[in-house]
Scaffold this motif. Structure first.
Motif, PDB file in Angstrom:
ATOM      1  N   GLU A   1      -4.268  10.090   2.467  1.00 17.17           N
ATOM      2  CA  GLU A   1      -5.000   9.201   1.566  1.00 17.17           C
ATOM      3  C   GLU A   1      -4.201   7.912   1.413  1.00 17.17           C
ATOM      4  OE1 GLU A   1      -7.873  10.202  -1.637  1.00 17.17           O
ATOM      5  OE2 GLU A   1      -6.107   9.829  -2.898  1.00 17.17           O
TER       6      GLU A   1
ATOM      7  N   TYR B   1       0.839  -1.206   0.000  1.00 12.63           N
ATOM      8  CA  TYR B   1       0.000   0.000   0.000  1.00 12.63           C
ATOM      9  C   TYR B   1       0.874   1.255   0.000  1.00 12.63           C
ATOM     10  CZ  TYR B   1       1.074   1.555   4.731  1.00 12.63           C
ATOM     11  OH  TYR B   1       1.728   2.043   5.827  1.00 12.63           O
TER      12      TYR B   1
ATOM     13  N   GLY C   1      -7.419   2.278  -6.254  1.00 16.40           N
ATOM     14  CA  GLY C   1      -7.289   3.660  -5.794  1.00 16.40           C
ATOM     15  C   GLY C   1      -7.370   3.764  -4.290  1.00 16.40           C
ATOM     16  N   SER C   2      -8.113   4.765  -3.810  1.00 13.29           N
ATOM     17  CA  SER C   2      -8.146   5.098  -2.389  1.00 13.29           C
ATOM     18  C   SER C   2      -8.833   4.013  -1.561  1.00 13.29           C
ATOM     19  CB  SER C   2      -8.878   6.424  -2.185  1.00 13.29           C
ATOM     20  OG  SER C   2      -9.038   6.699  -0.813  1.00 13.29           O
TER      21      SER C   2
ATOM     22  N   ASP D   1      -6.362  12.876 -10.752  1.00 18.92           N
ATOM     23  CA  ASP D   1      -6.211  11.458 -11.107  1.00 18.92           C
ATOM     24  C   ASP D   1      -7.271  10.998 -12.100  1.00 18.92           C
ATOM     25  OD1 ASP D   1      -4.016  11.185  -9.554  1.00 18.92           O
ATOM     26  OD2 ASP D   1      -5.014  10.174  -7.883  1.00 18.92           O
TER      27      ASP D   1
ATOM     28  N   LYS E   1      -3.631   4.356  -0.469  1.00 20.20           N
ATOM     29  CA  LYS E   1      -3.876   3.780  -1.798  1.00 20.20           C
ATOM     30  C   LYS E   1      -3.561   2.295  -1.777  1.00 20.20           C
ATOM     31  CE  LYS E   1      -4.025   7.733  -4.563  1.00 20.20           C
ATOM     32  NZ  LYS E   1      -4.719   7.986  -5.823  1.00 20.20           N
TER      33      LYS E   1
END
Length: 452
Positions: free
Chosen positions: A302, A179, A312-313, A213, A304
């Protein structure tokens, strides 16, 4: 008669899925508790005025309003009022409550209402569903769970450092070692806005940057132009968004661009402290990170998913030094993070990271061979249950083959057969369905032979 169905963006969870979700919840909960956070729950619905205006223009559109009982009897009046509600307007007597959009604003409301009884700093965690009128897609649902941890009543950056380490601990325990945890400071973004014409540009800039993004730099520049920024200001923002390199190199570049402004200087100091103290390799300073929520004032986060998964998030948060001021209680600083459980689930599923034991419900199945045999099996089963071993007795007398198939379909590891001969000898036949090993065991020693 119509077929049964679910509202779009919602899901049922069967036993296997619930067990996997509980594995995630329990992992997160245990880490929260390890860091001294206390549990809290708030209602599914809040007063509409509690939520509106707290999430920015994009977020406010996604709030699920709840219609009141006793709607107008005149069809034309009702239709007009409904149309106003759908446009996002508040209509007295039609809708005064809404489903909660996140856990942070309800938490701020709770703190504002209970400040006199709380010991500060107050560290709470919350694991509950929230609702958003979003377009359903992979990893995005209209009803989903959030897992939040917040600290209020402290301005210390030690809290940010601990929250970084909570993310790291949880993701490492779940096996998500690849991550990334990205951080920025809203003070940096405020300095950028100041450099580009004034603080009134802050919301326009952050909303556009937050879409980088998804839409790319050219579309971001178009949106900034539409929001009234001139070419020189847009060029500055493009230079800002192009900052790259190691964390230390990024901090040097941002200092050259915005370090002359007091707000920018403070933001840089915050990032330098968290970067140096956190002590984890997955931390990345990312000046493109904006998190388009109005209430953030300092460090923002954030998380990821690993790059091998297109998700993504999977988490985010930040500092909000006056969130309770929205409810008339100023000067209570706070900082918090959230885990996106549904997305984390999808990532663990794709990467096959759920441990094998997560799937196990019943550990031992006792066969039912008749009234006397099932009675003896029930007594033995209750003894195992008192020792914490999960058991069940097949619900009726049936052929052995049928009972074997039941055990296999439910992924039960052991079966115990007690027939008439076993009753006389006070024994049971134990079979390990994974290895095929079978042996006769005294019932008193049953738990020692199950290898659970």
């Amino acid at each position: 008669m119509s077929k049964p169905s679910l509202p779009q963006g919602t899901r049922d969870f069967g036993p296997e899925v619930v067990r996997k979700r509980q594995y995630i919840f329990n992992t997160i909960r245990n880490v929260f508790e390890l860091y001294g956070f206390q549990p809290l729950e708030t209602p599914a619905m809040e007063n509409l005025e509690t939520l509106m205006g707290k999430y920015g223009e994009e977020g406010d559109k996604l709030i699920f309003r709840i219609l009141n009982n006793g709607l107008p009897k005149k069809p034309e009046e009702a239709r007009t009022n409904f149309e106003k509600v759908l446009e996002g307007k508040n209509v007295e007597g039609i809708t005064e409550r809404a489903l909660k959009y996140d856990l942070t604003i309800p938490f701020a409301r709770y703190v504002a209402m209970n400040q006199g009884q709380l010991t500060f700093p107050f560290k709470r965690y919350q694991i509950q569903p929230v609702w958003r009128a979003d377009k359903p897609q992979r990893g995005r649902y209209r009803e989903f769970y959030q897992c939040d941890a917040d600290v209020v009543g402290s301005k210390s950056l030690l809290n940010e450092v601990e929250l970084v380490n909570i993310y790291n601990e949880v993701f490492n325990q779940l096996g998500l070692t690849g991550y990334e945890l990205r951080i920025n400071s809203r003070k940096i973004l405020a300095a950028l806005a100041e450099f580009c014409g004034g603080m009134e540009k802050m919301v326009d800039i952050t909303i556009a940057i937050d879409k980088l993004d998804k839409i790319g730099i050219d579309k971001v520049k178009e949106e900034l132009a539409q929001r009234g920024l001139n070419e020189a200001q847009i060029a500055t923002i493009e230079k800002y968004l192009s900052i790259d390199g190691s964390n230390e190199e990024k901090l040097q570049q941002i200092a050259a661009l915005l370090g002359h402004l007091e707000t920018g200087k403070k933001g840089i100091e915050e990032l330098e402290y968290v970067n140096s103290q956190a002590g984890i390799g997955n931390l990345i300073i990312d000046f493109t990170l904006a998190r388009g929520l109005n209430y953030y004032t300092g460090i923002i986060f954030e998380a990821k998913a690993p790059a091998t998964v297109k998700m993504g998030s999977i988490g985010g948060g930040g500092r909000y030094d006056d969130l309770t001021g929205l409810f008339g209680v100023p000067d209570i600083p706070g900082v918090g993070i959230s885990f996106g459980v549904d997305r984390i689930y999808d990532v663990l599923e794709e990467l096959k990271l759920f441990p094998e034991g997560v799937y196990t419900g019943t550990q031992v199945l006792f066969f039912n061979l008749g009234p006397a045999e099932s009675s003896a099996a029930f007594t033995a089963m209750q003894s195992l249950r008192k020792q914490g071993i999960r058991c069940e007795l097949y619900h009726e007398q049936a052929k052995m083959d049928k009972q074997f198939k039941y055990a296999e379909k439910k992924n039960i590891g052991f079966i115990v057969i007690i027939g008439s001969q076993e009753i006389q000898n006070n024994t049971g036949v134990v079979k390990n369905l994974k290895t095929g090993v079978q042996e006769t065991v005294a019932l008193a020693n049953l738990s020692n032979k199950l290898f659970i």
